[in-house]
Write a protein that holds these residues in place. Structure first.
Motif, PDB file in Angstrom:
ATOM      1  N   GLU A  88       0.825  -1.212   0.000  1.00 53.24           N
ATOM      2  CA  GLU A  88       0.000   0.000   0.000  1.00 53.24           C
ATOM      3  C   GLU A  88       0.855   1.256   0.000  1.00 53.24           C
ATOM      4  N   ALA A  89       2.035   1.186   0.607  1.00 52.38           N
ATOM      5  CA  ALA A  89       2.935   2.344   0.628  1.00 52.38           C
ATOM      6  C   ALA A  89       3.815   2.401  -0.618  1.00 52.38           C
ATOM      7  N   GLU A  90       3.598   1.449  -1.551  1.00 54.83           N
ATOM      8  CA  GLU A  90       4.374   1.351  -2.789  1.00 54.83           C
ATOM      9  C   GLU A  90       5.863   1.187  -2.502  1.00 54.83           C
ATOM     10  N   ARG A  91       6.149   0.436  -1.431  1.00 54.29           N
ATOM     11  CA  ARG A  91       7.543   0.173  -1.076  1.00 54.29           C
ATOM     12  C   ARG A  91       7.964  -1.253  -1.438  1.00 54.29           C
ATOM     13  N   GLU A  92       7.016  -2.049  -1.840  1.00 55.31           N
ATOM     14  CA  GLU A  92       7.329  -3.433  -2.201  1.00 55.31           C
ATOM     15  C   GLU A  92       7.915  -3.488  -3.610  1.00 55.31           C
ATOM     16  N   GLU A  93       9.095  -4.059  -3.727  1.00 54.08           N
ATOM     17  CA  GLU A  93       9.745  -4.185  -5.030  1.00 54.08           C
ATOM     18  C   GLU A  93       9.786  -5.651  -5.426  1.00 54.08           C
ATOM     19  N   LEU A  94       9.412  -5.929  -6.659  1.00 53.18           N
ATOM     20  CA  LEU A  94       9.483  -7.289  -7.181  1.00 53.18           C
ATOM     21  C   LEU A  94      10.818  -7.503  -7.887  1.00 53.18           C
ATOM     22  N   TYR A  95      11.370  -8.699  -7.729  1.00 54.03           N
ATOM     23  CA  TYR A  95      12.602  -9.068  -8.422  1.00 54.03           C
ATOM     24  C   TYR A  95      12.230 -10.084  -9.496  1.00 54.03           C
ATOM     25  N   LEU A  96      11.902  -9.554 -10.677  1.00 48.97           N
ATOM     26  CA  LEU A  96      11.394 -10.397 -11.755  1.00 48.97           C
ATOM     27  C   LEU A  96      12.540 -11.139 -12.438  1.00 48.97           C
ATOM     28  N   GLU A  97      12.297 -12.419 -12.692  1.00 53.08           N
ATOM     29  CA  GLU A  97      13.275 -13.247 -13.380  1.00 53.08           C
ATOM     30  C   GLU A  97      12.554 -14.389 -14.076  1.00 53.08           C
ATOM     31  N   ASN A  98      13.248 -15.049 -14.979  1.00 52.04           N
ATOM     32  CA  ASN A  98      12.683 -16.221 -15.637  1.00 52.04           C
ATOM     33  C   ASN A  98      12.764 -17.408 -14.682  1.00 52.04           C
ATOM     34  N   CYS A 134       8.230 -18.795 -16.597  1.00 52.65           N
ATOM     35  CA  CYS A 134       7.381 -17.611 -16.442  1.00 52.65           C
ATOM     36  C   CYS A 134       8.238 -16.484 -15.880  1.00 52.65           C
ATOM     37  N   ASN A 135       7.798 -15.252 -16.061  1.00 55.55           N
ATOM     38  CA  ASN A 135       8.526 -14.082 -15.573  1.00 55.55           C
ATOM     39  C   ASN A 135       7.842 -13.565 -14.318  1.00 55.55           C
ATOM     40  N   ALA A 136       8.479 -13.755 -13.163  1.00 53.83           N
ATOM     41  CA  ALA A 136       7.848 -13.387 -11.891  1.00 53.83           C
ATOM     42  C   ALA A 136       8.895 -13.263 -10.800  1.00 53.83           C
ATOM     43  N   ASP A 137       8.459 -12.737  -9.653  1.00 54.99           N
ATOM     44  CA  ASP A 137       9.271 -12.740  -8.437  1.00 54.99           C
ATOM     45  C   ASP A 137       9.077 -14.119  -7.803  1.00 54.99           C
ATOM     46  N   ARG A 221      -1.659  -8.387  -8.679  1.00 53.84           N
ATOM     47  CA  ARG A 221      -1.795  -7.135  -9.430  1.00 53.84           C
ATOM     48  C   ARG A 221      -0.478  -6.372  -9.498  1.00 53.84           C
ATOM     49  N   LEU A 222       0.360  -6.542  -8.483  1.00 60.24           N
ATOM     50  CA  LEU A 222       1.689  -5.931  -8.508  1.00 60.24           C
ATOM     51  C   LEU A 222       2.528  -6.518  -9.646  1.00 60.24           C
ATOM     52  N   HIS A 223       2.258  -7.768  -9.994  1.00 64.17           N
ATOM     53  CA  HIS A 223       2.918  -8.416 -11.128  1.00 64.17           C
ATOM     54  C   HIS A 223       2.309  -7.988 -12.468  1.00 64.17           C
ATOM     55  N   SER A 231     -16.574 -20.646  -8.457  1.00 61.92           N
ATOM     56  CA  SER A 231     -16.976 -21.610  -7.440  1.00 61.92           C
ATOM     57  C   SER A 231     -18.488 -21.760  -7.396  1.00 61.92           C
ATOM     58  N   ALA A 232     -18.920 -22.899  -6.892  1.00 63.10           N
ATOM     59  CA  ALA A 232     -20.339 -23.153  -6.659  1.00 63.10           C
ATOM     60  C   ALA A 232     -20.455 -24.058  -5.442  1.00 63.10           C
ATOM     61  N   PRO A 233     -21.450 -23.810  -4.569  1.00 61.51           N
ATOM     62  CA  PRO A 233     -21.612 -24.635  -3.366  1.00 61.51           C
ATOM     63  C   PRO A 233     -21.724 -26.116  -3.697  1.00 61.51           C
ATOM     64  N   GLY A 234     -20.928 -26.914  -3.001  1.00 56.06           N
ATOM     65  CA  GLY A 234     -20.961 -28.354  -3.203  1.00 56.06           C
ATOM     66  C   GLY A 234     -20.212 -28.856  -4.417  1.00 56.06           C
ATOM     67  N   GLU A 235     -19.652 -27.936  -5.203  1.00 59.87           N
ATOM     68  CA  GLU A 235     -18.974 -28.339  -6.442  1.00 59.87           C
ATOM     69  C   GLU A 235     -17.492 -27.961  -6.462  1.00 59.87           C
ATOM     70  N   GLY A 236     -16.984 -27.441  -5.359  1.00 63.41           N
ATOM     71  CA  GLY A 236     -15.575 -27.077  -5.312  1.00 63.41           C
ATOM     72  C   GLY A 236     -15.309 -25.667  -5.809  1.00 63.41           C
ATOM     73  N   SER A 237     -14.038 -25.292  -5.809  1.00 64.86           N
ATOM     74  CA  SER A 237     -13.630 -23.938  -6.204  1.00 64.86           C
ATOM     75  C   SER A 237     -12.403 -23.991  -7.089  1.00 64.86           C
ATOM     76  N   CYS A 238     -12.220 -22.929  -7.871  1.00 65.45           N
ATOM     77  CA  CYS A 238     -11.029 -22.775  -8.703  1.00 65.45           C
ATOM     78  C   CYS A 238     -10.532 -21.336  -8.585  1.00 65.45           C
ATOM     79  N   PHE A 239      -9.392 -21.148  -7.935  1.00 66.68           N
ATOM     80  CA  PHE A 239      -8.736 -19.843  -7.860  1.00 66.68           C
ATOM     81  C   PHE A 239      -7.658 -19.811  -8.940  1.00 66.68           C
ATOM     82  N   THR A 240      -7.650 -18.762  -9.756  1.00 66.80           N
ATOM     83  CA  THR A 240      -6.696 -18.690 -10.862  1.00 66.80           C
ATOM     84  C   THR A 240      -5.852 -17.419 -10.777  1.00 66.80           C
ATOM     85  N   LEU A 241      -4.551 -17.619 -10.730  1.00 65.41           N
ATOM     86  CA  LEU A 241      -3.593 -16.524 -10.792  1.00 65.41           C
ATOM     87  C   LEU A 241      -3.249 -16.292 -12.262  1.00 65.41           C
ATOM     88  N   HIS A 242      -3.452 -15.050 -12.726  1.00 65.15           N
ATOM     89  CA  HIS A 242      -3.128 -14.664 -14.103  1.00 65.15           C
ATOM     90  C   HIS A 242      -1.822 -13.883 -14.099  1.00 65.15           C
TER      91      HIS A 242
END
Length: 245
Positions: A88-98, A134-137, A221-223, A231-242
């Motif tokens: 939130e203070a915009e102090r977090e820096e990502l170290y992106l690499e393959n 992938c290119n990420a921290d 979102r920082l990336h 998700s649906a009740p009784g059918e499980g969930s799927c969280f996806t990072l883009h």
């Protein structure tokens, strides 16, 4: 009048920014101050559990384990608060690499493997052919994946949790798919709010900071990506990072 109103709005904006900065500085300072004694408490409790200085009876061991578990929970909360305040203070820096995708996935799965085994769940990894890097921290990507996998295991009673990596034209998709209890539509937005925890029949069994998903969303979102839920009740969930390619 227009100039006067503009100046008033500018002053209000500056005051608001100063207040937010003061709040962020306070949180950052307090979390740093709290980490040292909490780390000490955890260290001493582990030494007692190892019975280095004498044998403990069953009741004493129960109490020491409760101290250790509570301390670990508080340390996780402190670390998450510190991470959120940095972003939130915009102090977090990502170290992106393959990063080798398979390596970071296997490392994340290894952290939660014992929890899955204790719950009788199957952990699966599926990576689309021709997806190698992938290119990420690396540390932050692993943090997001471990958060998502841990949550899936907590709220899945039988079946499996799958980490599936695929891609579209612009993004690499890390999907954590479970066969758990699922989430009601009206609760799905709340999940990404700090300290928000949904009440269900499994929530009382598992401690959580209520910050894991909020932090994962901010890190996504920082990336330059996003974190979505299906998700649906009784059918499980799927969280996806883009993640951008």
């Amino acid at each position: 009048k227009y100039k006067k109103k503009t100046e008033e709005l500018k002053r209000e904006k500056e005051q608001s920014e100063k207040a937010n900065q003061a709040k962020t500085d306070f949180l950052s300072h307090m979390t740093h101050e709290l980490r040292s004694p909490m780390t000490g408490i955890l260290g001493f409790s582990r030494m007692l559990m190892q019975q280095i200085y004498g044998k403990l009876n069953d009741k004493q061991m129960q109490y020491v384990k409760a101290i250790s578990d509570s301390g670990q929970h508080l340390l996780e909360l402190i670390n998450d608060l510190l991470d959120i305040s940095k972003i939130e203070a915009e102090r977090e820096e990502l170290y992106l690499e393959n990063i080798p995708i398979e390596d970071v996935c296997l490392a994340s799965i290894s952290i939660v493997q014992e929890k899955a085994r204790q719950s009788g769940l199957e952990l699966k990894l599926e990576i689309e052919p021709n997806l190698h890097f992938c290119n990420a921290d690396q540390r932050r990507l692993k943090q997001i994946l471990v958060n998502l996998l841990s949550n899936a295991i907590k709220f899945t009673e039988i079946g499996s949790v799958t980490l599936k990596v695929s891609q579209n034209e612009e993004m690499i998709l890390f999907s954590v798919i479970d066969t758990g209890i699922g989430i009601e539509d009206q609760d799905q937005e709340k999940l990404f709010e700090p300290f928000s925890q949904i009440k269900n029949r499994l929530s009382n069994k598992h401690k959580g900071t209520g910050l894991g998903l909020a932090l994962s969303l901010k890190l996504s979102r920082l990336h330059g990506g996003d974190l979505t839920l299906s998700s649906a009740p009784g059918e499980g969930s799927c969280f996806t990072l883009h993640l951008p390619k």
